[in-house]
Design a protein around this motif. Structure first.
Motif, PDB file in Angstrom:
ATOM      1  N   THR A  90      16.446 -32.344 -29.858  1.00 24.51           N
ATOM      2  CA  THR A  90      16.157 -30.572 -29.324  1.00 24.51           C
ATOM      3  C   THR A  90      17.549 -30.188 -29.770  1.00 24.51           C
ATOM      4  O   THR A  90      17.543 -28.625 -29.994  1.00 24.51           O
ATOM      5  CB  THR A  90      16.294 -30.810 -27.681  1.00 24.51           C
ATOM      6  N   ARG A  93      17.654 -29.221 -33.603  1.00 23.12           N
ATOM      7  CA  ARG A  93      16.862 -28.494 -34.055  1.00 23.12           C
ATOM      8  C   ARG A  93      17.120 -26.945 -33.562  1.00 23.12           C
ATOM      9  O   ARG A  93      16.936 -26.107 -34.274  1.00 23.12           O
ATOM     10  CB  ARG A  93      15.366 -28.875 -33.656  1.00 23.12           C
ATOM     11  N   LYS A  94      17.616 -26.889 -32.258  1.00 14.31           N
ATOM     12  CA  LYS A  94      17.929 -25.601 -31.875  1.00 14.31           C
ATOM     13  C   LYS A  94      19.047 -25.031 -32.551  1.00 14.31           C
ATOM     14  O   LYS A  94      18.945 -23.746 -32.923  1.00 14.31           O
ATOM     15  CB  LYS A  94      18.243 -25.544 -30.408  1.00 14.31           C
ATOM     16  N   VAL A  96      19.949 -25.523 -35.666  1.00 11.00           N
ATOM     17  CA  VAL A  96      19.371 -25.133 -36.955  1.00 11.00           C
ATOM     18  C   VAL A  96      18.690 -23.818 -36.889  1.00 11.00           C
ATOM     19  O   VAL A  96      18.744 -22.858 -37.905  1.00 11.00           O
ATOM     20  CB  VAL A  96      18.844 -26.505 -37.580  1.00 11.00           C
ATOM     21  N   SER A  97      17.679 -23.823 -36.077  1.00  8.96           N
ATOM     22  CA  SER A  97      16.429 -23.034 -35.960  1.00  8.96           C
ATOM     23  C   SER A  97      17.221 -21.594 -35.771  1.00  8.96           C
ATOM     24  O   SER A  97      16.763 -20.662 -36.087  1.00  8.96           O
ATOM     25  CB  SER A  97      15.558 -23.178 -34.770  1.00  8.96           C
ATOM     26  N   SER A  98      18.500 -21.801 -35.113  1.00  6.45           N
ATOM     27  CA  SER A  98      19.140 -20.336 -34.906  1.00  6.45           C
ATOM     28  C   SER A  98      19.760 -19.732 -36.115  1.00  6.45           C
ATOM     29  O   SER A  98      19.821 -18.265 -36.026  1.00  6.45           O
ATOM     30  CB  SER A  98      20.265 -20.567 -33.792  1.00  6.45           C
ATOM     31  N   PHE A 100      18.014 -20.979 -39.298  1.00  2.00           N
ATOM     32  CA  PHE A 100      17.254 -21.079 -40.452  1.00  2.00           C
ATOM     33  C   PHE A 100      15.765 -20.511 -40.017  1.00  2.00           C
ATOM     34  O   PHE A 100      14.787 -21.006 -39.472  1.00  2.00           O
ATOM     35  CB  PHE A 100      16.840 -22.400 -40.660  1.00  2.00           C
ATOM     36  N   THR A 101      15.974 -18.986 -39.748  1.00  2.00           N
ATOM     37  CA  THR A 101      15.046 -18.252 -39.071  1.00  2.00           C
ATOM     38  C   THR A 101      13.816 -17.773 -39.830  1.00  2.00           C
ATOM     39  O   THR A 101      14.113 -17.564 -41.187  1.00  2.00           O
ATOM     40  CB  THR A 101      15.719 -17.076 -38.601  1.00  2.00           C
ATOM     41  N   ALA A 102      12.832 -17.075 -39.331  1.00  2.00           N
ATOM     42  CA  ALA A 102      11.714 -16.536 -39.983  1.00  2.00           C
ATOM     43  C   ALA A 102      12.286 -15.437 -41.246  1.00  2.00           C
ATOM     44  O   ALA A 102      12.050 -15.152 -42.072  1.00  2.00           O
ATOM     45  CB  ALA A 102      10.664 -16.180 -39.297  1.00  2.00           C
ATOM     46  N   HIS A 339       8.651 -33.145 -34.375  1.00  2.00           N
ATOM     47  CA  HIS A 339       9.321 -33.034 -35.972  1.00  2.00           C
ATOM     48  C   HIS A 339       8.401 -32.499 -36.826  1.00  2.00           C
ATOM     49  O   HIS A 339       8.620 -32.494 -38.042  1.00  2.00           O
ATOM     50  CB  HIS A 339       9.641 -34.693 -36.091  1.00  2.00           C
ATOM     51  N   CYS A 341       7.278 -29.967 -39.417  1.00  2.00           N
ATOM     52  CA  CYS A 341       8.315 -29.569 -40.639  1.00  2.00           C
ATOM     53  C   CYS A 341       8.846 -28.183 -40.583  1.00  2.00           C
ATOM     54  O   CYS A 341       8.235 -27.205 -40.194  1.00  2.00           O
ATOM     55  CB  CYS A 341       7.452 -29.486 -41.846  1.00  2.00           C
ATOM     56  N   LEU A 342      10.284 -28.163 -40.318  1.00  5.55           N
ATOM     57  CA  LEU A 342      10.880 -27.036 -40.139  1.00  5.55           C
ATOM     58  C   LEU A 342      10.962 -26.208 -41.406  1.00  5.55           C
ATOM     59  O   LEU A 342      11.223 -24.813 -41.218  1.00  5.55           O
ATOM     60  CB  LEU A 342      12.461 -27.194 -39.801  1.00  5.55           C
TER      61      LEU A 342
END
Ligand code: HEM
Length: 393
Positions: A90, A93-94, A96-98, A100-102, A339, A341-342
């Motif tokens: 968690t 992923r959080k 990286v997602s911050s 690797f955004t849309a 998991h 796919c990011l």
């Protein structure tokens, strides 16, 4: 009837159908002294992909330590989110997602378009090309280098290393040398980006912070390995398998040319029908897990056949029919659960641009050799062609 044997490499679908009918879980030999349990039905697959009793924290499990990788390299290659359970998953992923955004993915569109155009421009004056080697392969590699901010001059080395590492799961000879060089290179690149940040993802990841938490040096290095390995060969196979499916269904290709707005559902059908990742990465059962009366014991290695689940008649009407207009296509090609796919939005963007360019520029695109003679790459994880020779005009 081994699901990863030579017969299944060229045509896995009949074997998968028999496995699905026979039993919900099959124990199969995976390597010397190593068996794995393969889950083949759609409902079980979906459940297994998100079952906390099937752990992804396999860094120190025998299946990994027996691969022969030295400890420091294993750490560098395995300290990422796809080898972690909550709460560490968690957290990773959080962070990286911050970054690797849309928005970041949408901003990549002109770069992906330019890379695709340049590759297709390079076909000028040619009649025959290998669509894998000259388009499907270089496109996602260049996109990931662009995304991460790998300098142009270093991209050939990146290509060679990733090729060599993907070709061998074991730490032998060339693969070990390539992983060592890549590890050294990535650490140096991180140091350079620390000193001179740019706008690319790697600089963002270095400075990404969540309430004072940051990615460690090992986690950053590992993430670069993950993005490269998870984001490259998979997308190669989306493009390669999609073109293969269109070449084997010329009427469908003509339809797509006439109605380009149907490309999005077509891409989902490419993903379902010839799933680029045919089997999930491995999981370890931390306790016994039951699938429809069959119990996978604690300590077992578990893999989920995404390709088989995606052809399960219990989940898809007429699953052996390739139907680019299929609606409600809830395939598992990008996995499921925590998991999931990011990079799925990036892969879809690359697919959109890659197929549009190819179909628009080459109205007479056709196979240069009988499609049933093409060689599929062996291995348990990925489904893709070695080469795909096509005639352009
Ligand atoms: C995870 C498929 C492209 C980054 C996964 C998983 C699958 C998958 C099946 C889950 C594996 C499991 O649960 O065992 C694909 C396919 C792709 C693709 C079919 C192309 C068509 C990409 C791209 C990137 C990417 C372009 C990034 C640049 C990731 C990451 C994870 C992942 C970071 C781990 C997510 C997590 O553990 O939370 N992918 N992938 N993938 N993929 Fe992709």
């Amino acid at each position: 009837m081994h699901p990863f044997g030579p017969e299944a490499t060229s045509d896995p679908h009949p074997i998968n159908a028999r496995l699905r009918e026979d039993s919900p879980a099959h124990e199969i030999p995976l390597g010397p002294n190593l068996n794995a349990w393969l889950i083949t039905r759609y409902d079980d697959a979906r459940r297994a992909l998100n079952d906390p009793r099937l752990s992804k924290n396999i860094k120190d499990a025998p299946v990994r330590t027996s691969g022969g990788w030295p400890d420091d390299l294993r750490k560098a290659m395995d300290s990422h989110m796809l080898s972690a359970d909550p709460p560490n998953h968690t957290r990773l992923r959080k962070l990286v997602s911050s970054v690797f955004t849309a928005r970041r993915i949408a901003d990549l569109r002109p770069d992906v378009q330019r890379i695709s155009d340049e590759l297709l421009d390079g076909f000028a004056g040619r009649d025959e090309v290998d669509l894998i080697g000259e388009y499907a392969f270089p496109l996602p590699l260049q996109v990931i280098c662009e995304l991460l901010g790998v300098p142009i001059d270093d991209r050939d080395s990146f290509r060679t290393w990733s090729n060599t590492i993907i070709a061998s799961a074991l730490a032998q000879g060339d693969a070990l040398a390539a992983a060592t060089s890549m590890n050294d290179y990535v650490r140096e690149l991180i140091a350079r980006k620390r000193a001179e940040p740019d706008h690319a993802l790697l600089s963002g990841l270095i400075s990404a912070a969540d309430e004072g938490d940051r990615l460690s040096e090992d986690e950053l290095t590992s993430l670069v390995f993950l993005l490269l390995l998870a984001g490259h060969e998979t997308t190669v196979n989306l493009i390669g398998n999609g073109v293969y499916l269109l070449l084997s269904h010329p009427d469908r290709m003509a339809q797509l040319r006439a109605y380009p707005e149907q490309l999005s559902p077509a891409i989902e059908e490419f993903l379902r029908f010839e799933s680029p990742v045919k089997t999930s990465t491995i999981r370890m059962a931390t306790e016994p897990v039951e699938f429809d009366g069959v119990t996978v014991p604690a300590g077992a290695v578990v893999m989920i056949s995404l390709l088989s689940a995606n052809h399960d008649p219990a989940a898809f009407a007429d699953p052996e029919r390739f139907d680019p207009a299929r609606t409600d296509n809830q395939h598992l090609a990008f996995g499921h659960g925590i998991h999931y796919c990011l990079g799925a939005p990036l892969a879809r963007l690359e697919g959109q641009i890659a197929f549009t360019g190819l179909l628009e520029r080459f109205p007479k695109l056709r196979a240069a050799q009988p499609l049933d003679e093409l060689a599929w790459r062996p291995g348990a994880l990925l489904r893709g062609l070695d080469r795909l020779p096509v005639m352009l005009h």
